[in-house]
Scaffold this motif. Structure first.
Motif, PDB file in Angstrom:
ATOM      1  N   ILE A   1       1.004  -1.164  -0.007  1.00 24.21           N
ATOM      2  CA  ILE A   1      -0.178  -0.096  -0.062  1.00 24.21           C
ATOM      3  C   ILE A   1       0.867   1.365  -0.016  1.00 24.21           C
ATOM      4  CG2 ILE A   1      -1.665   1.403   1.250  1.00 24.21           C
ATOM      5  CD1 ILE A   1      -2.619  -1.291   2.597  1.00 24.21           C
ATOM      6  N   ILE A   2       1.686   1.239   0.803  1.00 25.67           N
ATOM      7  CA  ILE A   2       2.722   2.470   0.862  1.00 25.67           C
ATOM      8  C   ILE A   2       3.510   2.624  -0.368  1.00 25.67           C
ATOM      9  CG2 ILE A   2       4.795   3.396   1.963  1.00 25.67           C
ATOM     10  CD1 ILE A   2       3.928   2.107   4.651  1.00 25.67           C
ATOM     11  N   GLY A   3       3.991   1.528  -1.003  1.00 28.18           N
ATOM     12  CA  GLY A   3       4.814   1.530  -1.993  1.00 28.18           C
ATOM     13  C   GLY A   3       3.819   2.034  -3.505  1.00 28.18           C
TER      14      GLY A   3
ATOM     15  N   LYS B   1     -15.299  19.204  11.910  1.00 25.36           N
ATOM     16  CA  LYS B   1     -14.154  18.616  12.452  1.00 25.36           C
ATOM     17  C   LYS B   1     -13.671  17.457  11.972  1.00 25.36           C
ATOM     18  CE  LYS B   1     -11.643  16.847  16.468  1.00 25.36           C
ATOM     19  NZ  LYS B   1     -11.844  16.545  18.038  1.00 25.36           N
ATOM     20  N   VAL B   2     -12.214  17.198  11.210  1.00 20.19           N
ATOM     21  CA  VAL B   2     -11.865  15.905  10.669  1.00 20.19           C
ATOM     22  C   VAL B   2     -10.622  15.361  11.098  1.00 20.19           C
ATOM     23  CG1 VAL B   2     -11.291  15.182   8.307  1.00 20.19           C
ATOM     24  CG2 VAL B   2     -12.951  17.306   8.704  1.00 20.19           C
ATOM     25  N   VAL B   3     -10.869  14.213  11.527  1.00 21.34           N
ATOM     26  CA  VAL B   3      -9.562  13.414  12.014  1.00 21.34           C
ATOM     27  C   VAL B   3      -9.036  12.616  10.952  1.00 21.34           C
ATOM     28  CG1 VAL B   3      -8.641  12.019  13.694  1.00 21.34           C
ATOM     29  CG2 VAL B   3     -10.156  13.836  14.306  1.00 21.34           C
ATOM     30  N   GLY B   4      -8.187  12.582  10.273  1.00 19.72           N
ATOM     31  CA  GLY B   4      -7.525  11.909   9.174  1.00 19.72           C
ATOM     32  C   GLY B   4      -6.445  10.763   9.534  1.00 19.72           C
ATOM     33  N   VAL B   5      -6.705   9.671   8.978  1.00 20.09           N
ATOM     34  CA  VAL B   5      -5.855   8.488   9.181  1.00 20.09           C
ATOM     35  C   VAL B   5      -5.231   7.834   7.965  1.00 20.09           C
ATOM     36  CG1 VAL B   5      -5.634   5.993  10.256  1.00 20.09           C
ATOM     37  CG2 VAL B   5      -6.832   7.919  11.617  1.00 20.09           C
ATOM     38  N   ASP B   6      -3.953   7.759   7.955  1.00 17.37           N
ATOM     39  CA  ASP B   6      -3.495   7.144   6.661  1.00 17.37           C
ATOM     40  C   ASP B   6      -2.017   6.465   7.228  1.00 17.37           C
ATOM     41  OD1 ASP B   6      -3.670   7.550   3.659  1.00 17.37           O
ATOM     42  OD2 ASP B   6      -1.618   7.058   3.897  1.00 17.37           O
ATOM     43  N   ILE B   7      -1.822   5.334   6.585  1.00 14.93           N
ATOM     44  CA  ILE B   7      -0.639   4.601   6.521  1.00 14.93           C
ATOM     45  C   ILE B   7       0.599   4.787   6.220  1.00 14.93           C
ATOM     46  CG2 ILE B   7      -0.521   2.915   4.753  1.00 14.93           C
ATOM     47  CD1 ILE B   7      -0.759   0.452   6.945  1.00 14.93           C
TER      48      ILE B   7
ATOM     49  N   ASP C   1     -11.750  10.349   8.744  1.00 16.34           N
ATOM     50  CA  ASP C   1     -11.344   9.859   7.405  1.00 16.34           C
ATOM     51  C   ASP C   1     -10.220   8.776   7.133  1.00 16.34           C
ATOM     52  OD1 ASP C   1     -10.700  10.021   4.557  1.00 16.34           O
ATOM     53  OD2 ASP C   1     -10.027  12.067   4.495  1.00 16.34           O
ATOM     54  N   LEU C   2     -10.970   7.614   6.961  1.00 20.92           N
ATOM     55  CA  LEU C   2      -9.990   6.414   6.862  1.00 20.92           C
ATOM     56  C   LEU C   2      -9.326   6.289   5.877  1.00 20.92           C
ATOM     57  CD1 LEU C   2     -12.233   3.929   8.672  1.00 20.92           C
ATOM     58  CD2 LEU C   2     -10.388   4.571   9.681  1.00 20.92           C
ATOM     59  N   GLY C   3      -8.208   6.340   5.615  1.00 16.85           N
ATOM     60  CA  GLY C   3      -7.381   6.370   4.499  1.00 16.85           C
ATOM     61  C   GLY C   3      -7.393   7.849   3.687  1.00 16.85           C
ATOM     62  N   CYS C   4      -6.832   8.658   4.509  1.00 17.76           N
ATOM     63  CA  CYS C   4      -7.004  10.260   4.046  1.00 17.76           C
ATOM     64  C   CYS C   4      -6.152  10.679   2.984  1.00 17.76           C
ATOM     65  CB  CYS C   4      -7.099  11.016   5.325  1.00 17.76           C
ATOM     66  SG  CYS C   4      -5.155  11.118   5.844  1.00 17.76           S
ATOM     67  N   GLY C   5      -5.038   9.853   2.589  1.00 19.44           N
ATOM     68  CA  GLY C   5      -3.997  10.011   1.685  1.00 19.44           C
ATOM     69  C   GLY C   5      -3.328  11.303   2.058  1.00 19.44           C
ATOM     70  N   GLU C   6      -3.183  12.384   1.114  1.00 19.81           N
ATOM     71  CA  GLU C   6      -2.478  13.442   1.066  1.00 19.81           C
ATOM     72  C   GLU C   6      -3.489  14.616   1.685  1.00 19.81           C
ATOM     73  OE1 GLU C   6      -0.413  14.478  -2.528  1.00 19.81           O
ATOM     74  OE2 GLU C   6       0.635  12.583  -2.509  1.00 19.81           O
ATOM     75  N   GLY C   7      -4.425  14.365   2.103  1.00 18.66           N
ATOM     76  CA  GLY C   7      -5.321  15.274   3.170  1.00 18.66           C
ATOM     77  C   GLY C   7      -6.257  16.125   2.387  1.00 18.66           C
ATOM     78  N   THR C   8      -6.216  16.321   1.020  1.00 13.88           N
ATOM     79  CA  THR C   8      -6.927  17.401   0.412  1.00 13.88           C
ATOM     80  C   THR C   8      -8.383  17.183   0.460  1.00 13.88           C
ATOM     81  OG1 THR C   8      -5.435  17.408  -1.588  1.00 13.88           O
ATOM     82  CG2 THR C   8      -7.436  18.251  -1.834  1.00 13.88           C
TER      83      THR C   8
ATOM     84  N   HIS D   1      -3.245  11.512  11.313  1.00 20.29           N
ATOM     85  CA  HIS D   1      -2.279  10.722  12.078  1.00 20.29           C
ATOM     86  C   HIS D   1      -1.937   9.484  11.238  1.00 20.29           C
ATOM     87  CE1 HIS D   1      -4.125  12.149  15.979  1.00 20.29           C
ATOM     88  NE2 HIS D   1      -4.952  12.390  15.071  1.00 20.29           N
ATOM     89  N   GLU D   2      -0.787   8.921  11.817  1.00 16.80           N
ATOM     90  CA  GLU D   2      -0.311   7.590  10.930  1.00 16.80           C
ATOM     91  C   GLU D   2      -0.618   6.443  11.854  1.00 16.80           C
ATOM     92  OE1 GLU D   2       3.949   5.584   9.956  1.00 16.80           O
ATOM     93  OE2 GLU D   2       4.073   7.422  10.833  1.00 16.80           O
ATOM     94  N   ALA D   3      -1.437   5.435  10.963  1.00 16.50           N
ATOM     95  CA  ALA D   3      -1.950   4.382  11.542  1.00 16.50           C
ATOM     96  C   ALA D   3      -2.506   3.536  10.843  1.00 16.50           C
ATOM     97  CB  ALA D   3      -3.205   4.537  12.621  1.00 16.50           C
ATOM     98  N   ASN D   4      -2.652   2.169  10.933  1.00 24.25           N
ATOM     99  CA  ASN D   4      -3.159   1.150  10.466  1.00 24.25           C
ATOM    100  C   ASN D   4      -4.827   1.123  10.728  1.00 24.25           C
ATOM    101  OD1 ASN D   4      -4.400  -1.632  10.037  1.00 24.25           O
ATOM    102  ND2 ASN D   4      -2.409  -2.351   9.935  1.00 24.25           N
TER     103      ASN D   4
END
Length: 265
Positions: free
Chosen positions: A10-12, A93-99, A74-81, A123-126
């Motif tokens: 996924i990261i790659g 209010k938005v809380v974004g999570v991405d790996i 936001d699960l899997g927020c990517g680059e946040g746009t 936040h960085e997280a699975n």
């Protein structure tokens, strides 16, 4: 549980395609756009990909009835746009999570360029191991935009995570690629993905009442056609071939895109 290999893949995926995504999609636009149609054809591809993506954010947020009282995961927020845009559009209010560390570095850079009044954090997280400051929050909405397709084998668990994080009566806003063919490996018959009905079934089985289900494949097709045009201009044969395969697979109903808005019962 996602494996180390799955996480690395996924990261790659994003790190290996970041330069092309920035060029073709515009910084931060890792999802898909929303278009107007006449006679079955998109009439407004000229608006460009970033504006089409902003339209998709507004469309989804309106369907999900986001407002100033909303607290969105936001699960899997990517680059946040999308997270930043929904906060600007709806005042939520938005809380974004991405790996991906690199995705989040860009998300925080984009956020730093916006008004300090936006209530957005990343936040960085699975998905399956959320940090306490996220897992202990009570959310009115969960937003999942083309993020679950990376881990289709765990689709049911992804949707269960969304349900667990929502308050009763909370809303899931989901848009994602669906099969039966895998949306990236479109011509590899050994690779499959949940189809639209399987997405719908998973959402229902997780305790949601579906309010809206929409086949958004024409928007997927329109955006892919726009990106293919950029690839042709850049003479990027690798991307041209990829988009040609994706477009033909959409036209053959082998892949598509589904929008689901559902309430936790």
């Amino acid at each position: 549980m996602t494996t180390v290999e799955e996480i690395a893949a996924i990261i790659g995926h994003y790190d290996n395609h970041r330069e092309w995504h920035d060029l073709a999609r515009g910084n931060g636009n890792l999802g898909d756009g929303y278009y107007q149609f006449q006679g079955g054809k998109a009439t407004d591809l000229a608006i460009g990909f970033p504006e089409a993506c902003r339209r998709m954010t507004r469309y989804l947020g309106t369907l999900g009835q986001l407002d100033k009282s909303s607290i969105v995961l936001d699960l899997g927020c990517g680059e946040g746009t999308p997270a930043i845009n929904m906060a600007k559009m709806f005042g939520c209010k938005v809380v974004g999570v991405d790996i991906s560390k690199n995705n989040l570095a860009k998300a925080n850079r984009f956020l730093s360029e916006e008004s300090s009044t936006l209530d957005v954090t990343f936040h960085e997280a699975n998905f399956f191991n959320l940090p306490d400051q996220v897992s202990h929050e009570v959310f009115s909405h969960v937003w999942a935009q083309v993020s679950f397709f990376h881990t289709h084998a765990h689709l049911k668990r992804c949707i269960n995570v969304a349900a667990d994080q929502l308050t009763k009566g909370g809303t899931l806003i989901l848009v994602d690629y669906c099969g039966p063919r895998h949306p990236v490996f479109t011509r590899d018959t050994s690779k499959s993905a949940p189809d639209m009905q399987q997405y719908i079934n998973c959402v229902k089985e997780a305790g949601f009442k579906i309010l809206i289900q929409e086949d958004a494949s024409r928007h997927f097709h329109a955006g892919t056609s726009f990106l293919r045009g950029i690839a042709i201009e850049e003479k990027n044969e690798l991307e041209i071939n990829f988009y040609n395969g994706r477009i033909s697979s959409i036209e053959e109903n082998l892949i598509g895109m589904v929008i689901i808005v559902a309430v936790k019962e």
